[in-house]
Motif scaffolding. Structure first.
Motif, mmCIF file in Angstrom:
data_model
loop_
_atom_site.group_PDB
_atom_site.id
_atom_site.type_symbol
_atom_site.label_atom_id
_atom_site.label_comp_id
_atom_site.label_asym_id
_atom_site.label_seq_id
_atom_site.Cartn_x
_atom_site.Cartn_y
_atom_site.Cartn_z
ATOM 1 N N ALA A 5 0.826 -1.200 0.000
ATOM 2 C CA ALA A 5 0.000 0.000 0.000
ATOM 3 C C ALA A 5 0.866 1.257 0.000
ATOM 4 C CB ALA A 5 -0.935 0.006 1.207
ATOM 5 N N LEU A 6 2.073 1.135 0.526
ATOM 6 C CA LEU A 6 2.992 2.269 0.550
ATOM 7 C C LEU A 6 3.810 2.364 -0.731
ATOM 8 C CD1 LEU A 6 4.354 1.940 4.184
ATOM 9 C CD2 LEU A 6 2.739 3.633 3.343
ATOM 10 N N GLY A 7 3.626 1.416 -1.637
ATOM 11 C CA GLY A 7 4.385 1.421 -2.886
ATOM 12 C C GLY A 7 5.772 0.823 -2.748
ATOM 13 N N VAL A 8 6.000 0.063 -1.669
ATOM 14 C CA VAL A 8 7.293 -0.560 -1.425
ATOM 15 C C VAL A 8 7.132 -2.061 -1.618
ATOM 16 C CG1 VAL A 8 9.078 -0.979 0.304
ATOM 17 C CG2 VAL A 8 7.909 1.228 0.231
ATOM 18 N N GLU A 9 8.012 -2.637 -2.399
ATOM 19 C CA GLU A 9 7.979 -4.080 -2.608
ATOM 20 C C GLU A 9 8.508 -4.775 -1.355
ATOM 21 O OE1 GLU A 9 6.848 -5.941 -5.229
ATOM 22 O OE2 GLU A 9 6.074 -4.058 -6.014
ATOM 23 N N PRO A 10 7.849 -5.838 -0.895
ATOM 24 C CA PRO A 10 8.370 -6.553 0.272
ATOM 25 C C PRO A 10 9.666 -7.272 -0.089
ATOM 26 C CG PRO A 10 6.502 -7.727 -0.682
ATOM 27 C CD PRO A 10 6.626 -6.422 -1.429
ATOM 28 N N ASP A 11 10.499 -7.525 0.935
ATOM 29 C CA ASP A 11 11.727 -8.282 0.716
ATOM 30 C C ASP A 11 11.364 -9.661 0.187
ATOM 31 O OD1 ASP A 11 13.376 -6.284 1.609
ATOM 32 O OD2 ASP A 11 13.453 -7.030 3.669
ATOM 33 N N PRO A 12 12.057 -10.111 -0.844
ATOM 34 C CA PRO A 12 11.780 -11.445 -1.365
ATOM 35 C C PRO A 12 12.243 -12.505 -0.381
ATOM 36 C CG PRO A 12 13.694 -10.522 -2.444
ATOM 37 C CD PRO A 12 13.121 -9.441 -1.555
ATOM 38 N N GLU A 13 11.620 -13.669 -0.433
ATOM 39 C CA GLU A 13 12.063 -14.785 0.390
ATOM 40 C C GLU A 13 13.452 -15.191 -0.088
ATOM 41 O OE1 GLU A 13 10.666 -16.372 3.089
ATOM 42 O OE2 GLU A 13 9.386 -14.606 3.008
ATOM 43 N N PRO A 14 14.346 -15.517 0.842
ATOM 44 C CA PRO A 14 15.697 -15.890 0.408
ATOM 45 C C PRO A 14 15.672 -17.198 -0.382
ATOM 46 C CG PRO A 14 15.419 -16.250 2.766
ATOM 47 C CD PRO A 14 14.181 -15.553 2.279
ATOM 48 N N VAL A 15 16.486 -17.283 -1.379
ATOM 49 C CA VAL A 15 16.617 -18.509 -2.147
ATOM 50 C C VAL A 15 17.739 -19.334 -1.537
ATOM 51 C CG1 VAL A 15 15.704 -17.572 -4.304
ATOM 52 C CG2 VAL A 15 18.128 -17.368 -3.808
ATOM 53 N N ALA A 16 17.835 -20.592 -1.952
ATOM 54 C CA ALA A 16 18.759 -21.530 -1.333
ATOM 55 C C ALA A 16 20.192 -21.018 -1.285
ATOM 56 C CB ALA A 16 18.695 -22.864 -2.055
ATOM 57 N N ASP A 17 20.659 -20.328 -2.327
ATOM 58 C CA ASP A 17 22.049 -19.892 -2.333
ATOM 59 C C ASP A 17 22.287 -18.652 -1.468
ATOM 60 O OD1 ASP A 17 20.724 -18.185 -4.066
ATOM 61 O OD2 ASP A 17 22.376 -18.107 -5.506
ATOM 62 N N GLU A 18 21.255 -18.128 -0.833
ATOM 63 C CA GLU A 18 21.399 -17.007 0.093
ATOM 64 C C GLU A 18 21.396 -17.489 1.541
ATOM 65 O OE1 GLU A 18 18.205 -14.418 -1.047
ATOM 66 O OE2 GLU A 18 19.431 -13.440 -2.560
ATOM 67 N N ARG A 19 21.521 -18.802 1.715
ATOM 68 C CA ARG A 19 21.564 -19.404 3.045
ATOM 69 C C ARG A 19 22.787 -20.316 3.105
ATOM 70 N NH1 ARG A 19 16.713 -19.397 5.851
ATOM 71 N NH2 ARG A 19 17.027 -21.482 6.678
ATOM 72 N N SER A 20 23.370 -20.394 4.279
ATOM 73 C CA SER A 20 24.543 -21.252 4.450
ATOM 74 C C SER A 20 24.495 -21.913 5.814
ATOM 75 C CB SER A 20 25.838 -20.442 4.364
ATOM 76 O OG SER A 20 26.003 -19.896 3.090
ATOM 77 N N PRO A 21 25.078 -23.099 5.925
ATOM 78 C CA PRO A 21 25.203 -23.710 7.248
ATOM 79 C C PRO A 21 26.276 -22.967 8.045
ATOM 80 C CG PRO A 21 26.223 -25.102 5.591
ATOM 81 C CD PRO A 21 25.587 -23.953 4.869
ATOM 82 N N VAL A 22 25.999 -22.743 9.303
ATOM 83 C CA VAL A 22 26.913 -22.038 10.194
ATOM 84 C C VAL A 22 27.026 -22.849 11.474
ATOM 85 C CG1 VAL A 22 27.345 -19.906 11.482
ATOM 86 C CG2 VAL A 22 26.221 -19.804 9.250
ATOM 87 N N THR A 23 28.243 -23.103 11.905
ATOM 88 C CA THR A 23 28.467 -23.811 13.167
ATOM 89 C C THR A 23 29.037 -22.814 14.172
ATOM 90 O OG1 THR A 23 28.880 -25.881 12.010
ATOM 91 C CG2 THR A 23 29.680 -25.723 14.273
ATOM 92 N N LEU A 24 28.385 -22.731 15.307
ATOM 93 C CA LEU A 24 28.796 -21.837 16.381
ATOM 94 C C LEU A 24 28.892 -22.636 17.671
ATOM 95 C CD1 LEU A 24 26.222 -18.972 15.671
ATOM 96 C CD2 LEU A 24 28.629 -18.984 14.998
ATOM 97 N N CYS A 25 29.803 -22.244 18.525
ATOM 98 C CA CYS A 25 29.858 -22.808 19.873
ATOM 99 C C CYS A 25 29.293 -21.730 20.790
ATOM 100 C CB CYS A 25 31.286 -23.162 20.255
ATOM 101 S SG CYS A 25 31.383 -23.894 21.904
ATOM 102 N N VAL A 26 28.067 -21.934 21.241
ATOM 103 C CA VAL A 26 27.376 -20.924 22.039
ATOM 104 C C VAL A 26 27.275 -21.416 23.476
ATOM 105 C CG1 VAL A 26 25.271 -19.560 22.309
ATOM 106 C CG2 VAL A 26 26.086 -20.164 20.013
ATOM 107 N N ASN A 27 27.887 -20.675 24.374
ATOM 108 C CA ASN A 27 27.892 -21.018 25.794
ATOM 109 C C ASN A 27 28.328 -22.463 26.025
ATOM 110 O OD1 ASN A 27 27.026 -18.415 26.345
ATOM 111 N ND2 ASN A 27 24.873 -18.991 26.308
ATOM 112 N N GLY A 28 29.335 -22.887 25.241
ATOM 113 C CA GLY A 28 29.899 -24.218 25.416
ATOM 114 C C GLY A 28 29.224 -25.329 24.638
ATOM 115 N N GLU A 29 28.146 -25.022 23.934
ATOM 116 C CA GLU A 29 27.447 -26.041 23.155
ATOM 117 C C GLU A 29 27.553 -25.722 21.674
ATOM 118 O OE1 GLU A 29 23.859 -27.631 24.392
ATOM 119 O OE2 GLU A 29 24.231 -27.274 26.519
ATOM 120 N N THR A 30 27.916 -26.720 20.880
ATOM 121 C CA THR A 30 28.049 -26.531 19.443
ATOM 122 C C THR A 30 26.700 -26.709 18.764
ATOM 123 O OG1 THR A 30 30.325 -27.320 19.528
ATOM 124 C CG2 THR A 30 29.259 -27.332 17.371
#
Length: 187
Positions: A5-30
């Motif tokens: 309604a404001l004339g702004v296109e919503p952000d498109p849903e991310p496609v598969a190549d815009e996502r990546s696996p990320v491994t983090l160790c958070v508070n001692g847990e991977t």
């Protein structure tokens, strides 16, 4: 009113190549998550892992409410993209305690009544943990006395603590008590 309604296109849903696996160790847990490349560490912690200690204050890295420790260094998690932290060790305020025993800074904040509304407190505590390590490792600040030998532990008087904690804002103005709490745990 929706964005169309404001004339702004919503952000498109991310496609598969815009996502990546990320491994983090958070508070001692991977954990391994598949994340949109635009996802911040703060969003990952709060929205994906349910760790709500770090707060979204300004979302511009100016208030420090989102401060966490990444590989032992304090950072504004609202500015860090999670995909850039693959393999990092992240400690939030929830991970500072030793089992049921609070971290000495957590205990000092309570004992000194160094909080009012509590919104900034997790970021203040994480920043203080990082700041104490920086000072012990000899990193100078603007308030460090001229002529201080490089690499030696900084003398943490009230002025030095205030300078080093200046990136963390408290809307309630609990600064005197925050400084006292940090002084209580300085070596």
């Amino acid at each position: 009113m929706d964005s169309l309604a404001l004339g702004v296109e919503p952000d498109p849903e991310p496609v598969a190549d815009e996502r990546s696996p990320v491994t983090l160790c958070v508070n001692g847990e991977t954990v391994t998550l598949t994340l949109d490349h635009r996802t911040t560490v703060l969003e990952t912690l709060r929205d994906r892992l349910g760790l709500t200690g770090a707060k979204k204050g300004c979302d511009h890295g100016q208030c420090g409410a989102c401060t966490v420790l990444v590989d032992g260094r304090r950072v504004n998690s609202c500015l860090l993209l999670a995909v850039s932290q693959d393999g990092a060790e992240i400690t939030t305020v929830e991970g500072l305690a030793d089992g049921e025993a609070p971290h000495p800074l957590q205990r000092a904040f309570v004992e000194r009544d160094a909080l009012q509304c509590g919104f900034c407190t997790p970021g203040q505590i994480c920043s203080a943990v990082g700041m104490l390590k920086e000072a012990a490792d000899g990193f100078p600040s603007h308030a460090t006395a001229p002529g201080t030998p490089p690499g030696g532990a900084a003398d943490l008087d009230a002025d030095e603590i205030r300078e080093r904690m200046s990136g963390n804002l408290c809307r309630c103005g609990a600064y005197p008590r925050i400084v006292e709490a940090i002084e209580d745990v300085t070596p």
